[in-house]
Motif scaffolding. Structure first.
Motif, PDB file in Angstrom:
ATOM      1  N   LEU A 276       6.728 -58.631  21.521  1.00  0.00           N
ATOM      2  CA  LEU A 276       7.151 -57.292  22.285  1.00  0.00           C
ATOM      3  C   LEU A 276       8.553 -57.395  22.397  1.00  0.00           C
ATOM      4  O   LEU A 276       9.120 -58.019  23.168  1.00  0.00           O
TER       5      LEU A 276
ATOM      6  N   GLU B 148      11.783 -54.109  22.348  1.00  0.00           N
ATOM      7  CA  GLU B 148      12.254 -52.673  22.702  1.00  0.00           C
ATOM      8  C   GLU B 148      11.711 -51.809  21.743  1.00  0.00           C
ATOM      9  O   GLU B 148      11.084 -50.878  22.086  1.00  0.00           O
ATOM     10  N   LYS B 149      11.359 -52.131  20.538  1.00  0.00           N
ATOM     11  CA  LYS B 149      10.783 -51.365  19.436  1.00  0.00           C
ATOM     12  C   LYS B 149       9.191 -51.490  19.521  1.00  0.00           C
ATOM     13  O   LYS B 149       8.768 -50.314  19.339  1.00  0.00           O
ATOM     14  N   THR B 150       8.949 -52.621  19.574  1.00  0.00           N
ATOM     15  CA  THR B 150       7.646 -52.582  19.479  1.00  0.00           C
ATOM     16  C   THR B 150       6.407 -52.406  20.637  1.00  0.00           C
ATOM     17  O   THR B 150       5.456 -52.147  20.354  1.00  0.00           O
ATOM     18  N   ALA B 151       7.026 -52.543  21.829  1.00  0.00           N
ATOM     19  CA  ALA B 151       6.276 -52.370  23.052  1.00  0.00           C
ATOM     20  C   ALA B 151       5.610 -50.797  23.174  1.00  0.00           C
ATOM     21  O   ALA B 151       4.381 -50.802  23.221  1.00  0.00           O
ATOM     22  N   PRO B 152       6.527 -49.940  22.883  1.00  0.00           N
ATOM     23  CA  PRO B 152       6.140 -48.450  23.039  1.00  0.00           C
ATOM     24  C   PRO B 152       5.087 -48.268  21.570  1.00  0.00           C
ATOM     25  O   PRO B 152       4.134 -47.700  21.886  1.00  0.00           O
ATOM     26  N   LEU B 153       5.262 -49.086  20.586  1.00  0.00           N
ATOM     27  CA  LEU B 153       4.231 -48.925  19.328  1.00  0.00           C
ATOM     28  C   LEU B 153       3.039 -49.557  19.856  1.00  0.00           C
ATOM     29  O   LEU B 153       1.714 -49.114  19.419  1.00  0.00           O
ATOM     30  N   ALA B 154       2.938 -50.676  20.723  1.00  0.00           N
ATOM     31  CA  ALA B 154       1.919 -51.232  21.050  1.00  0.00           C
ATOM     32  C   ALA B 154       1.112 -50.397  22.079  1.00  0.00           C
ATOM     33  O   ALA B 154      -0.164 -50.213  22.022  1.00  0.00           O
ATOM     34  N   GLY B 155       1.789 -49.642  22.989  1.00  0.00           N
ATOM     35  CA  GLY B 155       1.086 -48.758  23.802  1.00  0.00           C
ATOM     36  C   GLY B 155       0.368 -47.636  23.139  1.00  0.00           C
ATOM     37  O   GLY B 155      -0.715 -47.260  23.284  1.00  0.00           O
ATOM     38  N   LEU B 156       1.120 -47.056  21.977  1.00  0.00           N
ATOM     39  CA  LEU B 156       0.626 -45.962  21.052  1.00  0.00           C
ATOM     40  C   LEU B 156      -0.579 -46.606  20.291  1.00  0.00           C
ATOM     41  O   LEU B 156      -1.558 -45.616  20.480  1.00  0.00           O
TER      42      LEU B 156
ATOM     43  N   ALA C  83      -2.732 -48.560  21.500  1.00  0.00           N
ATOM     44  CA  ALA C  83      -3.977 -48.915  22.487  1.00  0.00           C
ATOM     45  C   ALA C  83      -4.519 -47.291  22.567  1.00  0.00           C
ATOM     46  O   ALA C  83      -5.687 -47.051  22.494  1.00  0.00           O
TER      47      ALA C  83
ATOM     48  N   LEU D 262       7.175 -51.071  10.438  1.00  0.00           N
ATOM     49  CA  LEU D 262       6.394 -50.912  11.729  1.00  0.00           C
ATOM     50  C   LEU D 262       5.098 -51.903  11.718  1.00  0.00           C
ATOM     51  O   LEU D 262       4.382 -52.081  12.877  1.00  0.00           O
TER      52      LEU D 262
END
Lengths: 101, 225
Positions: free
Chosen positions: B35, B37-45, B47, B208
């Motif tokens: 996780l 800067e870039k992958t954290a929001p992607l992980a949220g998306l 879910a 991504l």
């Protein structure tokens, strides 16, 4: 707007549409586990959910009479809640990682 | 495949809640390195998308429906550790807000979907990717098979729980046959949705996709060595 934000917004809007609109066209038949439980005969061992009377129980918003609106609104609330909880969790984990490095 | 309270007795539910908690603790550790800067929001998306698609039950056979579990899909997009956490967030939301899946049964469901679904799905994906030629369409085929096979395995998780602590007295082989048969059909839907979703992300932002990136990163490190 950069490519990353565009992608995130597109994905979020798609999720809203799926949960808010398309969900009304989903099959209402029991799912695999429920059907197996029914056929074999252990479905009645299920207890009522402790939140069965909750305001959003069974993907409907209490008080909204129109079934489609009720399901859609529940879906939208779920998408926003899941986005908030999961993104919050992942940002938190990310920050800790940055701090230790 | 959200288990209601009452199917499985309390001691078994508590034991699986323990295993699920340990699994999530490991996932929290494993997820940190994935996780940024870039992958954290992607992980949220990821879910969020899985929550939405789990609402879309599709018919599989007479009077039976199924929906995406999303373990394989999430693992391919954001890696298995983050995927386990994402699935668990979805399951907790569904149980707390929507009364979908029992609260005492939460550990059972987390074990089946967040752990078995994710790791079997990801394992099959990696295996198939290794066998097939290295190109983008192989990623979709591997996603299809990962999704397909993860579902009957998650269903087998339930049968295991039923064998240990089922409150009914029905024969385990009968439950096993019915669960696996039904969930192979649901698995086909899972495979199709996983392949389409991974394919769509590959087409727009292949950088991504963890399961695609993973391969090139491994190659890079090998070259450096």
């Amino acid at each position: 707007m950069n490519k990353q934000s565009k992608f995130l917004i597109a994905g979020f809007v798609l999720s809203l549409v799926l949960a808010g609109v398309v969900s009304n066209f989903a099959s209402s038949s029991p799912d695999g586990l429920e059907k197996v439980a029914e056929d074999i005969g252990f479905l009645d061992s299920a207890k009522e959910h402790s939140n069965a009377d909750g305001p959003l129980a069974d993907y409907g918003v209490k008080g909204i009479e129109n079934e489609r609106l009720s399901t859609g609104a529940a879906g939208v609330i779920g998408v926003i809640a899941t986005a908030g909880a999961s993104t919050g969790l992942f940002l938190l984990l990310r920050r800790k990682n940055g701090a230790t490095k | 495949m959200h288990i209601p309270d009452g199917f499985i007795d309390i001691p078994t539910s508590v034991a699986f809640a323990g295993i699920a908690t340990a699994g999530m603790a490991l996932s929290l550790k494993g997820a940190k390195s994935a996780l940024d800067e870039k992958t954290a929001p992607l992980a949220g998306l990821t879910a969020t998308f899985i929550f939405a698609v789990q609402m879309l039950n599709f018919p599989v056979a007479a009077g039976t429906s199924g929906h995406l579990l999303g373990g394989a899909l999430a693992a391919i997009l954001v890696g298995p550790w983050v995927a386990s956490l994402a699935l668990t967030v979805v399951l907790v939301m569904q149980a707390l807000l929507f009364a979908d899946g029992g609260l005492t049964a939460l550990g059972l469901s987390v074990f089946n979907m967040s752990l078995i679904g994710v790791w079997v799905g990801y394992g099959i994906f990696i295996l198939v990717k290794k066998i097939l030629p290295k190109n983008k369409s192989s990623i979709s085929i591997a996603a299809f098979l990962g999704g397909l096979i993860s579902v009957p395995f998650a269903a087998a998780g339930f049968v295991l729980q039923y064998a240990i602590g089922g409150t009914g007295t029905f024969s385990i082989s009968q439950v096993l046959t019915a669960m696996i048969g039904t969930h192979i059909l649901i698995g086909i839907g899972e495979g199709v949705i996983s392949a389409l979703a991974v394919g769509a992300v590959m087409a727009s932002r292949s950088d991504l996709v963890y399961g695609y990136k993973g391969a090139s990163q491994v190659l890079e490190t090998r070259v450096k060595e």
